[in-house]
Design a protein around this motif. Sequence first.
Motif, PDB file in Angstrom:
ATOM      1  N   GLU A 132      20.040 -13.396   9.162  1.00 49.90           N
ATOM      2  CA  GLU A 132      18.593 -13.215   9.030  1.00 49.90           C
ATOM      3  C   GLU A 132      18.278 -12.163   7.972  1.00 49.90           C
ATOM      4  O   GLU A 132      17.319 -12.290   7.221  1.00 49.90           O
ATOM      5  CB  GLU A 132      17.983 -12.813  10.375  1.00 49.90           C
ATOM      6  N   GLY A 133      19.109 -11.105   7.929  1.00 47.09           N
ATOM      7  CA  GLY A 133      18.908 -10.067   6.931  1.00 47.09           C
ATOM      8  C   GLY A 133      19.123 -10.582   5.519  1.00 47.09           C
ATOM      9  O   GLY A 133      18.402 -10.199   4.586  1.00 47.09           O
ATOM     10  N   MET A 134      20.134 -11.455   5.331  1.00 48.41           N
ATOM     11  CA  MET A 134      20.368 -12.042   4.016  1.00 48.41           C
ATOM     12  C   MET A 134      19.172 -12.873   3.564  1.00 48.41           C
ATOM     13  O   MET A 134      18.714 -12.757   2.415  1.00 48.41           O
ATOM     14  CB  MET A 134      21.624 -12.922   4.052  1.00 48.41           C
ATOM     15  N   ILE A 135      18.683 -13.719   4.454  1.00 46.41           N
ATOM     16  CA  ILE A 135      17.558 -14.587   4.093  1.00 46.41           C
ATOM     17  C   ILE A 135      16.337 -13.744   3.731  1.00 46.41           C
ATOM     18  O   ILE A 135      15.672 -13.985   2.717  1.00 46.41           O
ATOM     19  CB  ILE A 135      17.234 -15.552   5.252  1.00 46.41           C
ATOM     20  N   GLY A 136      16.050 -12.736   4.542  1.00 51.81           N
ATOM     21  CA  GLY A 136      14.909 -11.881   4.274  1.00 51.81           C
ATOM     22  C   GLY A 136      15.040 -11.139   2.962  1.00 51.81           C
ATOM     23  O   GLY A 136      14.071 -11.010   2.204  1.00 51.81           O
ATOM     24  N   ALA A 137      16.260 -10.674   2.649  1.00 45.28           N
ATOM     25  CA  ALA A 137      16.480  -9.927   1.407  1.00 45.28           C
ATOM     26  C   ALA A 137      16.333 -10.831   0.189  1.00 45.28           C
ATOM     27  O   ALA A 137      15.841 -10.405  -0.864  1.00 45.28           O
ATOM     28  CB  ALA A 137      17.857  -9.276   1.424  1.00 45.28           C
ATOM     29  N   VAL A 138      16.752 -12.096   0.317  1.00 46.65           N
ATOM     30  CA  VAL A 138      16.575 -13.050  -0.783  1.00 46.65           C
ATOM     31  C   VAL A 138      15.099 -13.336  -1.006  1.00 46.65           C
ATOM     32  O   VAL A 138      14.595 -13.322  -2.131  1.00 46.65           O
ATOM     33  CB  VAL A 138      17.343 -14.356  -0.486  1.00 46.65           C
ATOM     34  N   VAL A 139      14.373 -13.594   0.071  1.00 45.60           N
ATOM     35  CA  VAL A 139      12.944 -13.900  -0.032  1.00 45.60           C
ATOM     36  C   VAL A 139      12.173 -12.722  -0.612  1.00 45.60           C
ATOM     37  O   VAL A 139      11.275 -12.885  -1.452  1.00 45.60           O
ATOM     38  CB  VAL A 139      12.380 -14.298   1.348  1.00 45.60           C
ATOM     39  N   ASP A 140      12.527 -11.511  -0.179  1.00 46.65           N
ATOM     40  CA  ASP A 140      11.805 -10.311  -0.624  1.00 46.65           C
ATOM     41  C   ASP A 140      12.214  -9.846  -2.017  1.00 46.65           C
ATOM     42  O   ASP A 140      11.607  -8.927  -2.564  1.00 46.65           O
ATOM     43  CB  ASP A 140      12.029  -9.163   0.367  1.00 46.65           C
ATOM     44  N   GLY A 141      13.265 -10.431  -2.580  1.00 45.63           N
ATOM     45  CA  GLY A 141      13.712 -10.017  -3.897  1.00 45.63           C
ATOM     46  C   GLY A 141      14.615  -8.801  -3.885  1.00 45.63           C
ATOM     47  O   GLY A 141      14.944  -8.254  -4.941  1.00 45.63           O
ATOM     48  N   GLU A 142      15.067  -8.393  -2.704  1.00 45.74           N
ATOM     49  CA  GLU A 142      15.960  -7.238  -2.606  1.00 45.74           C
ATOM     50  C   GLU A 142      17.335  -7.555  -3.184  1.00 45.74           C
ATOM     51  O   GLU A 142      18.004  -6.678  -3.729  1.00 45.74           O
ATOM     52  CB  GLU A 142      16.085  -6.812  -1.140  1.00 45.74           C
ATOM     53  N   ILE A 143      17.774  -8.803  -3.027  1.00 47.67           N
ATOM     54  CA  ILE A 143      19.045  -9.241  -3.582  1.00 47.67           C
ATOM     55  C   ILE A 143      18.809 -10.524  -4.376  1.00 47.67           C
ATOM     56  O   ILE A 143      17.814 -11.231  -4.190  1.00 47.67           O
ATOM     57  CB  ILE A 143      20.116  -9.486  -2.495  1.00 47.67           C
TER      58      ILE A 143
END
Length: 306
Positions: A132-143
């Motif tokens: 869930e953290g990976m998906i959120g970070a991709v969506v938010d542009g963090e990674i």
Amino acid sequence: MRAIDLNLLVVLDALLAERHLSRAAERLNMSQPAVSHALARLRILLDDPLFHRRRREMEPTLRALELSAPLAEALAQIRTVLAPEGFEPTERHVFRLAMSDYGTALLLPDLMQRLRAEAPGIDLVVTQKSREGMIGAVVDGEIDMAFGVFPDLPSRCVAETLFEDEYACLLDPLAQPQPYHGLTEALYWAAPHVLTAVHGEAATELDLHLRSHHKHRRIALVLPHWNVAPHVVRGTDLILTVARRCLDSVGPDLMIAAPPIATPSIPFAAIFAKRRRTDPALRWLIEQVRQVSGARPVPRSELKRH
């Protein structure tokens, strides 16, 4: 539009990603006072405080959160328009990735050899997060990109399957309570199991599959790290059921066996934000990952259709 300084939107995008004034300044290669001044102008322009200070971070207001996705989409489109047709990895560039130690072991050694030989100006920053953290970070542009197994993705993400793995079981045949004559279904259900899950006791795809068939394993140990799990099997009656590629370097005293039950396949994928599907730098990186993972080449036209 003429009265709006578009650089302010770049600052807002960085603040939304970093949630921290000094980190945003570092990301933008600006001074902290300059970012503070830009934030003050944004507050006047948008008639909203945009952020409230909470302990060590800046918490975005509802208005700022509403702007986050369309702002990131708009800036990605602008960068695509202004960027050159292709990406030449001759200058310094940093990619931020997320993957488990399973993905790290499979991809990073060959990927880094390739980058150091062909694109030494490219740097990678790799972090580990829950799915869930990976998906959120991709969506938010963090990674920029995440790697793993993602059965359910939001519409704002694109997935490309790199390869399919299969489940295999690992056990110590000399530590079983009865003389070992092969991994039977009866032994599998009677044995205690090791579960590897980054996010605590979250159910894995395997356990969700078993539950759908009204089956349950007895989980005696939950671990967040794939690479440690084989070591705890040695000298115990535990059974570890993981992706087959995780077990390439286990000792000869341990037994690798096919599961005596039906198990699903394991599609290992790279995911990235849909708004960045035409980003030349990201497309270049995807191609490098395809090469080292042995993935089926995907035509650029197909990539664009995601």
